[in-house]
Design an enzyme around this catalytic site. Sequence first.
Site, PDB file in Angstrom:
ATOM      1  N   GLU A  36       1.059  -1.343   0.057  1.00  0.00           N
ATOM      2  CA  GLU A  36       0.297  -0.152  -0.140  1.00  0.00           C
ATOM      3  C   GLU A  36       0.669   1.144   0.198  1.00  0.00           C
ATOM      4  O   GLU A  36       2.130   1.325   0.571  1.00  0.00           O
ATOM      5  CB  GLU A  36      -0.858   0.175   0.820  1.00  0.00           C
ATOM      6  CG  GLU A  36      -1.195   1.119   1.740  1.00  0.00           C
ATOM      7  CD  GLU A  36      -2.614   1.914   0.388  1.00  0.00           C
ATOM      8  OE1 GLU A  36      -2.988   1.025   0.267  1.00  0.00           O
ATOM      9  OE2 GLU A  36      -1.912   2.838  -0.267  1.00  0.00           O
ATOM     10  N   ASN A 119      -3.715   5.539   1.195  1.00  0.00           N
ATOM     11  CA  ASN A 119      -3.772   6.062   2.192  1.00  0.00           C
ATOM     12  C   ASN A 119      -4.434   3.912   2.930  1.00  0.00           C
ATOM     13  O   ASN A 119      -4.450   3.127   1.938  1.00  0.00           O
ATOM     14  CB  ASN A 119      -4.662   5.842   3.466  1.00  0.00           C
ATOM     15  CG  ASN A 119      -6.262   6.102   3.234  1.00  0.00           C
ATOM     16  OD1 ASN A 119      -6.678   6.858   1.493  1.00  0.00           O
ATOM     17  ND2 ASN A 119      -6.795   5.291   3.065  1.00  0.00           N
ATOM     18  N   THR A 128     -19.021   5.804   1.980  1.00  0.00           N
ATOM     19  CA  THR A 128     -20.262   6.499   2.884  1.00  0.00           C
ATOM     20  C   THR A 128     -21.224   5.436   2.889  1.00  0.00           C
ATOM     21  O   THR A 128     -21.857   5.367   3.110  1.00  0.00           O
ATOM     22  CB  THR A 128     -21.042   7.225   1.465  1.00  0.00           C
ATOM     23  OG1 THR A 128     -20.616   8.252   1.280  1.00  0.00           O
ATOM     24  CG2 THR A 128     -22.686   7.774   2.934  1.00  0.00           C
ATOM     25  N   ALA A 130     -22.811   2.948   1.135  1.00  0.00           N
ATOM     26  CA  ALA A 130     -24.074   2.384   0.538  1.00  0.00           C
ATOM     27  C   ALA A 130     -23.162   1.196  -0.681  1.00  0.00           C
ATOM     28  O   ALA A 130     -22.799   1.244  -1.590  1.00  0.00           O
ATOM     29  CB  ALA A 130     -24.464   3.898  -0.842  1.00  0.00           C
ATOM     30  N   VAL A 239       4.456   0.301  -5.248  1.00  0.00           N
ATOM     31  CA  VAL A 239       4.756  -0.709  -5.892  1.00  0.00           C
ATOM     32  C   VAL A 239       4.867   0.448  -7.553  1.00  0.00           C
ATOM     33  O   VAL A 239       4.448   1.076  -7.938  1.00  0.00           O
ATOM     34  CB  VAL A 239       3.494  -1.230  -6.211  1.00  0.00           C
ATOM     35  CG1 VAL A 239       4.220  -2.745  -7.819  1.00  0.00           C
ATOM     36  CG2 VAL A 239       3.083  -2.674  -5.212  1.00  0.00           C
ATOM     37  N   HIS A 457     -17.075   7.303  -8.618  1.00  0.00           N
ATOM     38  CA  HIS A 457     -16.927   6.020  -9.107  1.00  0.00           C
ATOM     39  C   HIS A 457     -16.488   5.652 -10.744  1.00  0.00           C
ATOM     40  O   HIS A 457     -16.736   5.967 -11.294  1.00  0.00           O
ATOM     41  CB  HIS A 457     -18.343   5.631  -8.916  1.00  0.00           C
ATOM     42  CG  HIS A 457     -18.905   6.145  -7.308  1.00  0.00           C
ATOM     43  ND1 HIS A 457     -19.952   5.857  -6.995  1.00  0.00           N
ATOM     44  CD2 HIS A 457     -18.454   5.856  -6.091  1.00  0.00           C
ATOM     45  CE1 HIS A 457     -20.875   5.897  -5.635  1.00  0.00           C
ATOM     46  NE2 HIS A 457     -19.083   5.630  -4.876  1.00  0.00           N
ATOM     47  N   ASN A 491     -13.664  -1.289  -9.297  1.00  0.00           N
ATOM     48  CA  ASN A 491     -14.708  -0.757 -10.435  1.00  0.00           C
ATOM     49  C   ASN A 491     -14.413  -0.526 -11.524  1.00  0.00           C
ATOM     50  O   ASN A 491     -15.441  -0.370 -12.766  1.00  0.00           O
ATOM     51  CB  ASN A 491     -14.805   1.080 -10.402  1.00  0.00           C
ATOM     52  CG  ASN A 491     -15.553   0.877  -8.376  1.00  0.00           C
ATOM     53  OD1 ASN A 491     -15.685  -0.694  -7.976  1.00  0.00           O
ATOM     54  ND2 ASN A 491     -14.534   1.634  -8.148  1.00  0.00           N
ATOM     55  N   THR A 503     -19.554  -0.739  -5.695  1.00  0.00           N
ATOM     56  CA  THR A 503     -17.911  -1.117  -4.595  1.00  0.00           C
ATOM     57  C   THR A 503     -18.661  -2.465  -5.063  1.00  0.00           C
ATOM     58  O   THR A 503     -17.889  -3.613  -4.368  1.00  0.00           O
ATOM     59  CB  THR A 503     -17.473  -0.769  -3.239  1.00  0.00           C
ATOM     60  OG1 THR A 503     -17.077   0.407  -3.879  1.00  0.00           O
ATOM     61  CG2 THR A 503     -16.638  -1.417  -2.649  1.00  0.00           C
TER      62      THR A 503
HETATM   63  P1  FAD Z   1      -8.788   2.320  -3.964  1.00  0.00           P
HETATM   64  O1  FAD Z   1     -10.473   2.164  -2.651  1.00  0.00           O
HETATM   65  O2  FAD Z   1      -9.161   3.136  -3.956  1.00  0.00           O
HETATM   66  O3  FAD Z   1      -7.640   1.809  -2.815  1.00  0.00           O
HETATM   67  C1  FAD Z   1      -6.122   1.227  -4.017  1.00  0.00           C
HETATM   68  C2  FAD Z   1      -5.391   1.840  -3.373  1.00  0.00           C
HETATM   69  O4  FAD Z   1      -4.453   1.612  -3.226  1.00  0.00           O
HETATM   70  C3  FAD Z   1      -5.434   3.205  -2.507  1.00  0.00           C
HETATM   71  O5  FAD Z   1      -4.564   2.881  -0.556  1.00  0.00           O
HETATM   72  C4  FAD Z   1      -3.818   3.740  -3.032  1.00  0.00           C
HETATM   73  O6  FAD Z   1      -3.052   4.398  -2.077  1.00  0.00           O
HETATM   74  C5  FAD Z   1      -3.276   1.838  -3.358  1.00  0.00           C
HETATM   75  N1  FAD Z   1      -2.807   2.354  -4.421  1.00  0.00           N
HETATM   76  C6  FAD Z   1      -2.578   3.025  -5.627  1.00  0.00           C
HETATM   77  N2  FAD Z   1      -1.586   2.997  -5.664  1.00  0.00           N
HETATM   78  C7  FAD Z   1      -0.122   1.935  -5.693  1.00  0.00           C
HETATM   79  C8  FAD Z   1       0.694   1.728  -5.971  1.00  0.00           C
HETATM   80  N3  FAD Z   1       1.402   2.211  -6.657  1.00  0.00           N
HETATM   81  N4  FAD Z   1       1.472   1.411  -5.433  1.00  0.00           N
HETATM   82  C9  FAD Z   1       0.358   0.756  -3.979  1.00  0.00           C
HETATM   83  N5  FAD Z   1      -0.375   1.149  -3.729  1.00  0.00           N
HETATM   84  C10 FAD Z   1      -1.054   2.080  -4.368  1.00  0.00           C
HETATM   85  N6  FAD Z   1     -19.016   3.201  -3.179  1.00  0.00           N
HETATM   86  C11 FAD Z   1     -19.844   2.380  -3.014  1.00  0.00           C
HETATM   87  O7  FAD Z   1     -20.032   1.360  -3.394  1.00  0.00           O
HETATM   88  N7  FAD Z   1     -20.171   3.348  -2.206  1.00  0.00           N
HETATM   89  C12 FAD Z   1     -20.366   4.481  -1.362  1.00  0.00           C
HETATM   90  O8  FAD Z   1     -20.852   4.567  -0.767  1.00  0.00           O
HETATM   91  C13 FAD Z   1     -19.201   4.807  -1.586  1.00  0.00           C
HETATM   92  N8  FAD Z   1     -18.534   5.971  -1.279  1.00  0.00           N
HETATM   93  C14 FAD Z   1     -17.478   6.407  -1.099  1.00  0.00           C
HETATM   94  C15 FAD Z   1     -17.581   7.700  -0.789  1.00  0.00           C
HETATM   95  C16 FAD Z   1     -16.023   8.706  -0.729  1.00  0.00           C
HETATM   96  C17 FAD Z   1     -15.648  10.147   0.105  1.00  0.00           C
HETATM   97  C18 FAD Z   1     -14.953   8.301  -1.191  1.00  0.00           C
HETATM   98  C19 FAD Z   1     -13.865   8.527  -1.186  1.00  0.00           C
HETATM   99  C20 FAD Z   1     -15.199   6.937  -1.922  1.00  0.00           C
HETATM  100  C21 FAD Z   1     -17.019   6.630  -2.169  1.00  0.00           C
HETATM  101  N9  FAD Z   1     -16.924   5.114  -2.605  1.00  0.00           N
HETATM  102  C22 FAD Z   1     -18.270   4.382  -2.732  1.00  0.00           C
HETATM  103  C23 FAD Z   1     -16.048   4.790  -3.566  1.00  0.00           C
HETATM  104  C24 FAD Z   1     -15.484   3.725  -2.823  1.00  0.00           C
HETATM  105  O9  FAD Z   1     -15.022   3.704  -1.627  1.00  0.00           O
HETATM  106  C25 FAD Z   1     -14.386   2.848  -4.203  1.00  0.00           C
HETATM  107  O10 FAD Z   1     -15.376   2.525  -5.335  1.00  0.00           O
HETATM  108  C26 FAD Z   1     -13.871   1.446  -3.376  1.00  0.00           C
HETATM  109  O11 FAD Z   1     -12.945   2.411  -1.879  1.00  0.00           O
HETATM  110  C27 FAD Z   1     -12.270   1.202  -4.510  1.00  0.00           C
HETATM  111  O12 FAD Z   1     -11.661  -0.204  -3.900  1.00  0.00           O
HETATM  112  P2  FAD Z   1     -10.552  -0.144  -4.819  1.00  0.00           P
HETATM  113  O13 FAD Z   1      -9.994  -1.938  -3.513  1.00  0.00           O
HETATM  114  O14 FAD Z   1     -10.508  -1.003  -5.281  1.00  0.00           O
HETATM  115  O15 FAD Z   1      -9.615   1.183  -5.017  1.00  0.00           O
END
Ligand code: FAD
Length: 531
Positions: A36, A119, A128, A130, A239, A457, A491, A503
């Site tokens: 991370e 983070n 949020t 949802a 990475v 999203h 996504n 999500t």
């Molecule tokens: P992320 O959660 O974005 O995690 C990706 C991680 O990869 C990050 O921590 C990043 O630092 C890390 N990363 C990136 N590049 C590198 C690298 N080269 N090396 C190491 N680490 C790296 N979705 C919903 O479905 N419902 C909701 O109600 C909703 N509300 C939201 C409200 C807010 C305020 C926010 C910010 C987002 C919301 N979302 C919601 C979106 C949801 O949070 C995301 O769909 C979900 O977190 C995606 O998961 P992920 O693991 O694919 O990516």
Amino acid sequence: MSHIPTVAVVGSGPIGSAYARVILESSPDIRVVMFEAGPQLTAVPGESVRNIADPDEKARARERSQGPLSGEYRESLGIPAGVVVEGMFTARQGTHLLDFGGPGSAHAPTFPAAAAATNVGGQGAHWTCAIPRPAFSEKLDFIDDAEWEELISTAEGLLHAQHAAFADSPIGTAIRAVLHDEFGAELPEGYGVSTLPVAGDPQPDGSMVWAGADTVLGPLIEPGTPEAARFELRDLSLVRRVEHDGSRATGVTVEDLRTKEVSFFPADAVVVAADAFRSPQLLWASGIRPSALGRYLTEHHVVITTVALDDERMSALISDDEFAAELARRAQNAADPVAAVNRIPFSEPDHPFSLQVMYAENPPFPLDPSHPAAGNRWGYVNMGYGVRKHPRVEDGVTFDDGELDYQGFPAMTIEYALTEAEQPELDEATARLRRAGAALGSFVAEPRLLPNGSSLHYMGTMRMGPVDDGTSVADPFSRVWGYDNLVVGGNALIPTANTMNPTLTSVAIAVRGARGLVEQLATVGAAEAAR
Ligand code: FAD
């Protein structure tokens, strides 16, 4: 010594976490190391920042998520608290804009609100929560219904889905009654006004402990479990490349951001779940460049408004005793602005939208005390219609090898446009929002379309497809076409025109991908043992 199959996971958000959990629970032999780029914010890794009661601690956790460590960039990357719409599903504290305008910025004038979180827990520490299910054409037509149902149910289990959160809130119930009177007759059976499914655990006092990546990781972060013994999470580990030989991933090159040391980490498989912009950027930087990489970008557009609940209508539906109980409940958890969540889900053909209605005690922005709706005793609803974007190859992100961004990756340029395909549905959604607002009370903010990128999203940039015809990046098990042991998640894989929070869908896709990867590793292991 026998070889322990090792999976490197890039990104610690809900999707990387779902991969780690399903892989480790499906096989007693595999080890998972998760990298991370951002810092760990909470004692329990990946916890939702919304659960932090202390406002200063919460603000600090959000600030630490807002981008790279370098002080030089920190200032420009963070989104000032004054411009956010907190408490709405477009809340954005904790995120950082991709196009922040400073040196090393992405270029996204047509998608200006694009943002990310850096983070442990990713955006899932700020979301949020949802988690509506996709419906009708939002679903992936190359996964059959029975399997999809099982995948979604498993994803709901991983996220601790609650289908009746705040169901006993009398104001939430009254809001549903008003919306049902207004729209019920137009909606098909099973797709009417209801509570919005959310991820988290209801507490005895009526509040919620919101789910984050910690919820998804579950036993992996509980000391003493067999899964925890085979799991490692390295924060502040960026990475830089996925290493490969053209058809197999061999590991990842990682920079330890504390020491600046760069090293190669060998792995039997690599999962890239680093969000919808940084995952394709990492693949590009690694020389993995399928033609659909970064293309077909979609989001759901959001038309939103804020409405002060009407005294007469609410008093007719809620007794004084019920109202007093509601106020007492809200006072117990003043740190959490959301007090009830309702929705009208997507249905076809007549309701190709998702309405979400968040009830909160205060509006999501400061209201002048002289405003007639200031201090409204019944509170406010922040509500918005999600409107779909039809995928086009023209919309997407490109990477420039000749220009490096603040982290030394090929700089991103996002190009995106709404077209005539979306306009009628945007107009219709705005008209419906006016009806919903007029039914519930008086407008405090006029219905408006949020700037492109506001949904947070982002979909389509590594889309899945049933065949390798150049319009997809990954196969139905999320493997990058041509690479059996390189899997992508998030996504970005969603190829459909989606109107709602993605999500849950992405976790379901990840469950399938993780199971496929475990099978793949077992097959390779058995073949090696036979040699
Ligand atoms: P992320 O959660 O974005 O995690 C990706 C991680 O990869 C990050 O921590 C990043 O630092 C890390 N990363 C990136 N590049 C590198 C690298 N080269 N090396 C190491 N680490 C790296 N979705 C919903 O479905 N419902 C909701 O109600 C909703 N509300 C939201 C409200 C807010 C305020 C926010 C910010 C987002 C919301 N979302 C919601 C979106 C949801 O949070 C995301 O769909 C979900 O977190 C995606 O998961 P992920 O693991 O694919 O990516």
